[in-house]
Design an enzyme around this catalytic site. Structure first.
Site, PDB file in Angstrom:
ATOM      1  N   HIS A  86       0.824  -1.225   0.000  1.00  0.00           N
ATOM      2  CA  HIS A  86       0.000   0.000   0.000  1.00  0.00           C
ATOM      3  C   HIS A  86       0.857   1.274   0.000  1.00  0.00           C
ATOM      4  CE1 HIS A  86      -3.820  -2.081   0.531  1.00  0.00           C
ATOM      5  NE2 HIS A  86      -3.195  -2.893   1.342  1.00  0.00           N
TER       6      HIS A  86
ATOM      7  N   ASP B 177      -0.652  -4.657   6.157  1.00  0.00           N
ATOM      8  CA  ASP B 177      -1.636  -5.591   5.589  1.00  0.00           C
ATOM      9  C   ASP B 177      -1.368  -5.857   4.116  1.00  0.00           C
ATOM     10  OD1 ASP B 177      -2.306  -2.922   5.089  1.00  0.00           O
ATOM     11  OD2 ASP B 177      -4.371  -3.450   4.621  1.00  0.00           O
ATOM     12  N   GLU B 178      -1.879  -6.979   3.676  1.00  0.00           N
ATOM     13  CA  GLU B 178      -1.962  -7.336   2.259  1.00  0.00           C
ATOM     14  C   GLU B 178      -0.646  -7.216   1.500  1.00  0.00           C
ATOM     15  OE1 GLU B 178      -6.539  -6.621   1.163  1.00  0.00           O
ATOM     16  OE2 GLU B 178      -5.352  -4.804   1.079  1.00  0.00           O
ATOM     17  N   VAL B 179       0.364  -7.841   2.030  1.00  0.00           N
ATOM     18  CA  VAL B 179       1.640  -7.887   1.308  1.00  0.00           C
ATOM     19  C   VAL B 179       1.561  -8.989   0.255  1.00  0.00           C
ATOM     20  CG1 VAL B 179       4.094  -8.409   1.527  1.00  0.00           C
ATOM     21  CG2 VAL B 179       2.951  -6.989   3.250  1.00  0.00           C
TER      22      VAL B 179
ATOM     23  N   ASP C   5      -2.009  -9.311   9.464  1.00  0.00           N
ATOM     24  CA  ASP C   5      -1.471 -10.097   8.357  1.00  0.00           C
ATOM     25  C   ASP C   5      -0.098 -10.720   8.597  1.00  0.00           C
ATOM     26  OD1 ASP C   5      -3.463  -8.189   7.643  1.00  0.00           O
ATOM     27  OD2 ASP C   5      -3.127  -8.679   5.528  1.00  0.00           O
TER      28      ASP C   5
END
Lengths: 611, 568
Positions: B262, B325-327, B376
């Protein structure tokens, strides 16, 4: 006309018309052809030469004020995705200054009624005078709406049109609207005016005003002053003057206001004040939790008693008065969601059934039609609209509904459009699968135990097996709170892409398709009032506006949803700038990076069934 | 009338008559106090009514604010009583509210005492509000304001004895100002609403891949290049204004700079530190735009150090949210340099991610902050992080995190994601087209299904309220604790035009279970039955206070008794 299409198609091979300039109007005109000789500067004293006509003169004043106030800087621009060959860089120089726009309107007196000619041509050539030609004032107003959108800032407090342009435009469908419900929750006049503004900017021409419902009666009826005791408060009433002002405001902007008094279902508030006996089941528990006994599909119950004779006296006096305030030839008289269970509450109806055991609910519905329609047909030009239920209801349709009544279809997608047009009815498309703007916000009735689920429950084996075998089947791995409808009967939320992609005449014969008058996007207001009306209606209604004005296909007949993206993104920003709180469709990043936020890089991915 | 219906009526009437005797007159309070006794009088406001606060700037400022609010609001409830009410006695006039604060020098931060006792005597005279801290006093003032209604043209308070305290110390809203920008005014309004709901945290997701609106003194280039426009930047002055506005209303402001993923917007000014920005988002990111920091570049950590250091000065709160988050492993693997590094050190992308979180954790701790991150790294990368890392949960089962010793903040996307259900926002999406445009058997995307929203359906207030904060929470030695919860508003489809409607009054349902808890003090699960009239009225009260909360029901329902319930 054919010739112009051909020349545009030829131009596309080099520079797609929509790519030649930064800003394109929404809805896309039927035919638009940009020049390439450089931008047209708008003279400070741009003169509009128009025939004497108050509506047109006022509209011109609005437009002139708008373009100078707005000084529009395009917010989203159509470009090819990054992997494509470089975008052709068109060099522009200010070639000419537009000093005058000359109007020619062949019929200044055509009234704003169904089917009135709305076509126009707009030509900004290489001379200093542009022209707007139309058959009616209403067409000229649409030309101004287009003009307002193609005039942009030159970056130095001046205005330009990017290139000379020729537009020949007319709507595909005569009936293009939004339905607002002021019965579930009240809308202030300010909100209604704001919706009319946005309708006009979008070339939508109908405000379908679902005035009352079982929950409240906000319309002043002088014959029965007690009816507005069932308004939510003494401040939440539309007086005759209010209504007339709304109609005048709308007419000045080329928008028809079609009233709906929903009868005989959805009727409790207001009516019960005239005579409690004309409302059946108004005091019953709606009984969703004991479905066989249910009296309504949502709180609160109440339907006009079809057999009790005084019902029709009440209908006549209310209808005649409402009919005298509203100017449109069309009048919507409801007839949706009649529940047979409600009539268990009426001794008149039960006695009527007992008197002749061969009588059915269909006979009952027909009784209503035979009594009520002559009341509604109170003048020569009157044309009635009803919800399709009067014909398509499973348990209480009427047997013989006059064919000149327009059916507004909301169930069963294109199938019901087919059923109704095949029977010869004119149809307004409002499919709840595509056009219902209220869907997807969960349920609103209280004390709902279905939300109280901590883990996604295991799926029914048949569904999970089908899903495992082929994830693209109709089945998906969902339950109520997990990917399911979450309590909204018509979930999911209809995105602008969903609305725009609907082919409203799919599966119809040519003869049947002629019966489709257009469409409306309804906003039922159980979960909406002044705070959210703008964001629920806009900019999604603009997707409907283009669909009904110029369609969702390009000149080759392919869906042009992906080209619509930059138009609608830009248009949303414009709406916000003009004071309408339209909802954002995506991160602003996507406006600055055309097609970076696409799901498919392939710009032909969104195809459609061949029509 | 059918027999079945008749039966129904009899039961309802019987139930109603049973209740009559036991219901005292009351005002609608939200969140509901832990201990509440209505004493049955209505106390008219003396024309010289005043609120006396001790020598504490925030308390005095709040006393003025609430006095103004009460006099201006003159609330006439929209929600009518559901059952019959014992008539109120007339009490004497209310002359003043006397505020007592035990410790006048307390700083707003995590875990501060927010309890208060509030008494409005049946006889009128002086009401008392006692709290240990000024923050408790602010919570009490909010309750005090909700005890006023206008009856027969007169502003009256309902006499009551209240003891109240929060069940959880961390109660917030997460606002994402990077997908779309919000005016400072909108953020300040949101802080007002937080305070009205006794929430105490604004978790400010400041930056993301799409834009970097954070104007830092040390690195102005980040916003100059990464913001949507020069007008859409929060200057240090703006940030301080938000912090101070929050301070005066008892709302902590916790900044989040989401990383390592992000972060595409950083590439606009530091392209060497960010990878995979010019790649297909479908393979390398959860959504457009792709881009993640290069964790193998030392300069990355220098930049992070600078950012954390400056933010630590601006935001006084002891918490700092570092995202995480969301790697996407694809994103890192497609980078030749990173691939080489992984090979050389015989590392997986998950190990690289864990190492990154450790390094960031150290930087944050060095700035005397406690780090908070999304789940995460622990759930996906199996990172073994320092136990003092507070973990914000959005997909996993809390037990899994608590057992590892981490404190948690509930933000389950199944309950608390306020952006869900708005359909998909990525474009050129074929999934809205179905060949015959007709519903098929079962549920599908466009028919009863998700409609393009990954976390569909929309979370109704009833759904949010049904969340049990204690479900599956263990308390073995060494287990972490539930610090509280946050409702999150990701802003792909929201900006100034509809912020209020997305946050409120659904955020109020969350606020109540965070403050009052999922259970009352007798251990009974809080019920929708008790909540629905209160939240119905509260929505209108928020609108009156300038928060454009969304309508929950037709207004009819507020005067229809139990008429709008799905089951009686």
């Amino acid at each position: 006309m054919k010739a112009i299409v051909a020349s545009i198609a030829a131009a596309i091979a080099f520079i797609p018309a929509s790519l030649a300039v930064a800003v394109n109007p929404l809805p896309a005109p039927r035919e638009i052809s940009w020049g390439h000789s450089g931008s047209v500067k708008i003279d400070r004293d741009l003169e509009f030469i128009a025939p004497a006509n108050t509506i047109l003169t006022n509209a011109i004043k609005r437009t002139n004020k708008m373009i100078w106030k707005e000084q529009w800087v395009p917010q989203a621009v159509e470009k090819k995705p990054v992997d494509y060959p470089p975008f052709p860089d068109v060099k522009r120089s200010e070639s000419i200054t537009l000093k005058k726009i000359k109007f020619s309107v062949s019929d200044l007196h055509a009234d704003l009624q169904a089917g009135v000619d709305e076509s126009y041509t707009l030509e900004i050539g290489t001379g200093s005078t542009g022209t707007i030609k139309s058959k009616t004032v209403w067409g000229a107003l649409h030309a101004l709406a287009t003009l307002e959108q193609i005039v942009i800032s030159d970056g130095h407090k001046g205005l330009i049109i990017e290139e000379p342009v020729t537009i020949k435009d007319e709507p595909l469908y005569p009936h293009r609207g939004v339905m607002l419900d002021t019965g579930r929750n009240f809308l202030s006049l300010k909100s209604i005016y704001r919706q009319i503004d946005a309708l006009a900017w979008s070339k939508l021409n109908v405000l379908h005003w679902h005035i009352d419902d079982a929950q409240s009666w906000p319309l002043e009826i002088k014959a029965h002053p007690k009816m507005t005791k069932d308004a939510y408060s003494s401040k939440e009433i539309y007086t005759h003057t209010d209504v007339k002002n709304v109609i005048a405001y709308a007419k000045a902007r080329g928008v028809r206001v079609i009233p709906e008094i929903d009868m005989p279902g959805h009727s409790a508030s207001g009516w019960r004040q005239i005579d409690p006996k004309i409302v059946a089941c108004g005091n019953s528990w709606w009984s969703n939790d004991n479905w066989p006994a249910h009296t309504a599909v949502e709180p609160n119950p109440g339907q006009l008693d079809i057999i009790y004779p005084k019902t029709y006296d009440a209908i006549k006096s209310v209808y005649d008065e409402a009919s005298s305030i509203f100017a449109d030839n069309y009048f919507h008289v409801g007839f949706d969601e009649l529940q047979v269970g409600c009539y268990n509450d009426s001794s008149y109806i039960q006695d009527w059934f007992k008197a002749d055991p061969s009588r059915t609910y269909q006979d009952l519905a027909q009784y209503y039609i035979d009594k009520a329609v002559p009341i509604f047909q109170n003048k020569k030009d009157r044309r009635l609209i009803m919800w399709e239920d009067v014909v398509t209801s499973a348990d209480i349709p009427a047997k013989n509904v006059p064919k000149n009544i327009i059916m507004q279809t909301w169930n069963n997608g294109p199938n019901n459009t087919k059923v109704l047009t095949a029977k010869g009815y004119d149809v307004i498309v409002s499919s709840s699968d595509f056009f219902y703007l209220d869907c997807g916000f969960g349920g609103w009735v209280g004390n709902d135990p279905r939300y109280n689920v901590d883990y996604s429950p295991p799926l029914d084996a048949s569904i999970s097996d089908a899903f495992a075998a082929d994830p693209t089947t109709a089945y998906s791995a969902v339950s109520f709170n997990y990917g399911g409808n979450g309590g909204s009967w018509c979930a999911p939320y209809k995105t602008w892409q969903r609305i725009y992609d609907y082919d409203i005449t799919i599966g119809l014969t040519k003869a049947e398709a002629k019966h489709v008058l257009g469409g409306e996007a309804p906003l039922w207001a159980e979960q909406s009032d002044d705070t959210t009306v703008d964001s629920k209606v806009w900019p999604r209604a603009a997707a409907l506006a283009e669909l009904l004005w110029s369609g969702n296909r390009d000149s080759k007949g392919l869906k042009r949803t992906t080209q619509m993206t930059s138009r609608i993104l830009n248009y949303r920003e414009r709406l916000v700038g003009r004071g309408v709180g339209a909802s954002p469709l995506m991160p602003r990043y996507c406006l600055n990076n055309p097609h970076a936020c696409d799901l498919y890089l392939d710009q032909t991915a969104v195809t459609g069934p061949a029509l | 009338m059918s027999a079945a219906l008749l039966m129904k009526f009899i039961t309802v009437l019987a139930a109603a008559s049973l209740l009559v005797a036991s219901i005292d007159a009351k005002t609608w309070l939200l969140p509901i106090p832990q201990s509440l006794k209505w004493t049955g009088s209505e106390i008219p406001l003396d024309e010289n009514f005043d609120i006396h606060a001790p020598d504490n700037a925030q308390a005095q400022e709040a006393a003025n604010r609430y006095k103004k609010l009460i006099l201006k609001e003159k609330w006439v409830p929209y929600q009518k009583n559901v059952t019959e009410i014992t008539p109120l006695k007339k009490g004497g006039v209310l002359k003043s509210l006397q505020i007592g604060i035990k410790d006048l020098n307390v700083t707003l931060d995590f875990g501060v005492d927010e309890s208060y006792n509030l008494t409005i005597p049946e006889t009128g005279g002086d009401a008392t509000l006692d709290a240990n801290t000024w923050i408790g006093a602010l919570r009490g003032l909010e309750t005090f304001s909700q005890l006023f209604v206008k009856t027969d043209g007169q502003l009256v308070a309902h006499s009551s004895v209240i003891q109240d305290w929060p069940t959880y110390p961390h109660r917030g809203i997460m606002l994402d100002t990077a997908r779309n920008f919000y005016e400072v005014e909108s953020i300040l309004r949101t802080i007002d609403a937080l305070a009205y709901n006794k929430m105490n945290v604004l978790h400010w997701h400041l930056t993301d891949s799409q834009s970097w609106p954070l104007g830092l003194n040390k690195h102005p280039e980040l916003a100059e290049k990464g913001a949507y426009s020069a007008e859409q930047i929060y200057s240090v002055k703006d940030l301080k204004k938000v912090v101070s506005y929050g301070q005066s209303r008892g709302v902590r402001v916790i900044p989040e700079i989401d990383m390592p993923a992000h972060t595409a917007s950083i590439a606009k000014s530091h392209s060497d530190l960010v990878t995979c920005t010019d790649t297909n988002w479908l393979t390398n990111a959860a959504e457009p735009a792709p881009g993640a920091l290069d964790p193998t570049n030392n300069h990355t950590y220098s930049l992070i150090e600078d950012i954390v250091e400056e933010l630590s000065e601006i935001f006084p709160d002891s918490f700092y949210h570092a995202g995480g988050d969301e790697v996407s492993s694809h994103c890192w693997k497609q980078d030749k340099k990173i691939s080489k590094y992984l090979k050389k050190h015989n590392m997986t992308t998950n190990e690289l991610w864990s190492q990154f979180e450790d390094k960031v954790g150290t930087i944050v701790n060095n700035n005397k902050k406690r780090i908070m991150i999304w789940e995460d790294a622990i759930v996906k990368a199996k990172a073994d992080l320092s136990k003092d890392v507070a973990v914000q949960i959005w997909t996993t089962i809390p037990e899994k995190i608590i057992r590892r010793g981490h404190d948690i903040i509930h933000s389950s996307s199944d309950y608390f994601y306020l952006d869900c259900g708005g359909g998909g926002w990525v474009q050129n999406d074929t999934s809205y087209v179905t060949s015959n445009q007709s519903a098929t058997a079962g549920v599908s995307q466009n028919y009863g299904g998700a409609g393009g929203s990954w976390c569909a359906p929309y979370k109704t207030w009833q759904r949010i309220y049904s969340f049990d904060m204690t479900y599956n929470i263990t308390s073995n030695p060494g287990d972490g604790q539930v610090l509280g919860g946050e409702a999150a508003l990701w802003s792909e489809q929201t900006d100034d035009t509809d912020l209020d409607a997305k946050l409120w009054p659904r955020g109020s349902a969350a606020a109540e279970i965070f403050w009052s808890g999922s259970y009352d003090k007798e251990g009974n699960r809080r019920s929708l039955d008790d909540m629905w009239p209160r939240i119905n009225d509260w929505r209108y009260r928020l609108v009156r206070r300038g928060i454009a909360a969304i309508a929950l029901v037709p207004q009819w329902c507020l005067s229809a008794g139990t008429g709008c319930l799905i089951t009686q």
